[in-house]
Scaffold this active site. Structure first.
Site, short mmCIF file in Angstrom:
data_model
loop_
_atom_site.label_atom_id
_atom_site.label_comp_id
_atom_site.label_asym_id
_atom_site.label_seq_id
_atom_site.Cartn_x
_atom_site.Cartn_y
_atom_site.Cartn_z
N ARG A 10 0.88 -1.17 0.00
CA ARG A 10 0.00 0.00 0.00
C ARG A 10 0.92 1.22 0.00
NH1 ARG A 10 -4.06 2.24 4.73
NH2 ARG A 10 -4.88 3.97 3.47
N HIS A 11 0.64 2.16 -0.90
CA HIS A 11 1.50 3.35 -1.03
C HIS A 11 1.80 4.01 0.32
CE1 HIS A 11 -1.95 5.82 -0.03
NE2 HIS A 11 -2.65 4.97 -0.77
N GLU A 13 1.97 7.16 3.03
CA GLU A 13 0.86 8.04 3.46
C GLU A 13 0.62 9.17 2.46
OE1 GLU A 13 0.17 10.07 7.68
OE2 GLU A 13 1.40 11.32 6.34
N ALA A 15 -1.68 12.75 1.31
CA ALA A 15 -2.14 13.95 2.02
C ALA A 15 -3.50 13.72 2.69
CB ALA A 15 -2.21 15.11 1.04
N SER A 24 -9.59 7.68 -2.30
CA SER A 24 -10.12 6.89 -3.41
C SER A 24 -9.59 7.37 -4.76
CB SER A 24 -11.65 6.94 -3.29
OG SER A 24 -12.29 6.25 -4.28
N ARG A 62 -0.18 8.52 -6.06
CA ARG A 62 0.44 8.07 -4.80
C ARG A 62 1.03 6.67 -4.91
NH1 ARG A 62 -5.17 8.48 -4.27
NH2 ARG A 62 -6.32 6.85 -3.17
N GLU A 89 -7.41 2.42 -6.34
CA GLU A 89 -8.11 2.21 -5.08
C GLU A 89 -9.59 1.99 -5.37
OE1 GLU A 89 -8.42 0.96 -2.60
OE2 GLU A 89 -7.85 2.13 -0.85
N TYR A 92 -14.89 5.01 -3.81
CA TYR A 92 -15.72 5.20 -2.62
C TYR A 92 -16.99 6.00 -2.89
CZ TYR A 92 -13.57 3.00 1.50
OH TYR A 92 -13.16 2.10 2.46
N HIS A 188 -3.04 0.06 -3.37
CA HIS A 188 -3.81 0.78 -2.36
C HIS A 188 -4.35 -0.18 -1.29
CE1 HIS A 188 -3.84 4.33 -4.99
NE2 HIS A 188 -3.75 3.39 -5.93
N GLY A 189 -4.83 0.41 -0.20
CA GLY A 189 -5.35 -0.41 0.89
C GLY A 189 -6.35 -1.45 0.39
#
Ligand SMILES: O=C(O)[C@@H](COP(=O)(O)O)OP(=O)(O)O
Length: 259
Positions: A10-11, A13, A15, A24, A62, A89, A92, A188-189
């Protein structure tokens, strides 16, 4: 028997991870801390003797920036980086841009947990009145996808992420693994969680308790059929990793703003 190794990441952190907002498909860069996380991840992988032949990323900055920083720290800048929206990602929907803690205050922590971690619940779709709709769908990167813009998702459950990711996994990533190339997927997560669910055969219920912290490499060992044969390993300081997982989980807790 373990035949192939695969890294998911997962990238670092971003912003909006820092601001606790659903990011997302909004294209945010890494925070200063995210840059350090990605560099540290590359240093750790190098120290442990790992090498990559190819890196797959989403088309969100990211994940790409993370891949670049990892490769730079490993002295592997020449390694090809292949990008696809199918690793993006999870979409969302109308939650994009909203603060998780504020949503938990408004709708309850259980509802936010369902939105974030359930397998087959799709959040409300994004429409043209949403403040980030035009920024997303007018972005030129989405004219390069293998589906037309109007067919791209407007909201996705984790199941829908897996449905759009699997064809890419099978057609493009698997052949590289079978050629014994060392593969890193910088994503991504939730795109990583979807893939983990598939590779580890995690049930629809149990996937809800899988959370990935930013910038931590996840090592998978796969058999001939590309199924996981060992528990995944999150590399690094285990106490720090557990604390980082808890931090991500706690993002969905209601916090009363200080007056
Ligand atoms: O979209 C986002 O904000 C996060 C995931 O959010 P949660 O599912 O943890 O709420 O994705 P990422 O930072 O990995 O790109």
């Amino acid at each position: 028997m373990s035949k192939y190794k695969l890294f998911l990441l997962r990238h670092g952190e971003g912003a909006w991870n820092k601001e606790n907002r659903f990011c997302s498909w909004v294209d945010q860069k890494l925070s200063e801390n995210g840059v350090t996380e990605a560099q540290d991840c590359g240093k750790l992988l190098k120290e442990q003797g790992y090498k990559f032949d190819i890196v797959f990323t989403s088309i969100l900055s990211r994940s790409i920036q993370t891949a670049w920083l990892v490769l730079e720290a490993m002295g592997l800048e020449w390694v090809p980086v292949v990008k696809a929206w199918r690793l993006n990602e999870r979409h969302y929907g109308s939650l994009i841009g909203l603060n998780r803690a504020e949503m938990a205050l408004l709708h309850g922590e259980e509802k936010v947990k369902l939105w974030r971690r359930s397998y087959d619940i799709t959040p409300p779709v994004i429409d043209e009145s949403h403040p980030y709709y035009h920024e997303i769908y007018n972005d030129r990167r989405y004219t390069t996808c293998d589906v037309p813009i109007e067919k791209l998702p407007r909201a996705e459950s984790l199941k829908e992420v897996l449905d759009r990711l699997l064809p890419y996994w099978d057609s493009t990533i698997v052949p590289e693994i079978r050629k014994e190339r060392n593969v890193l997927i910088s994503a991504h997560g939730n795109s990583c969680r979807a893939l983990l669910k598939h590779l580890e055969g995690i049930s629809d219920e149990d996937i809800a308790s899988v959370t990935l912290p930013t910038g931590i490499p996840v090592l998978l060992e796969l058999d001939e059929n590309l199924r996981s044969v060992k528990p995944r390993q999150l590399l690094g300081d285990q106490a720090k990793i557990q604390a980082a997982i808890k931090k991500v989980e706690d993002q969905g807790k209601a916090k009363v703003k200080k007056m």
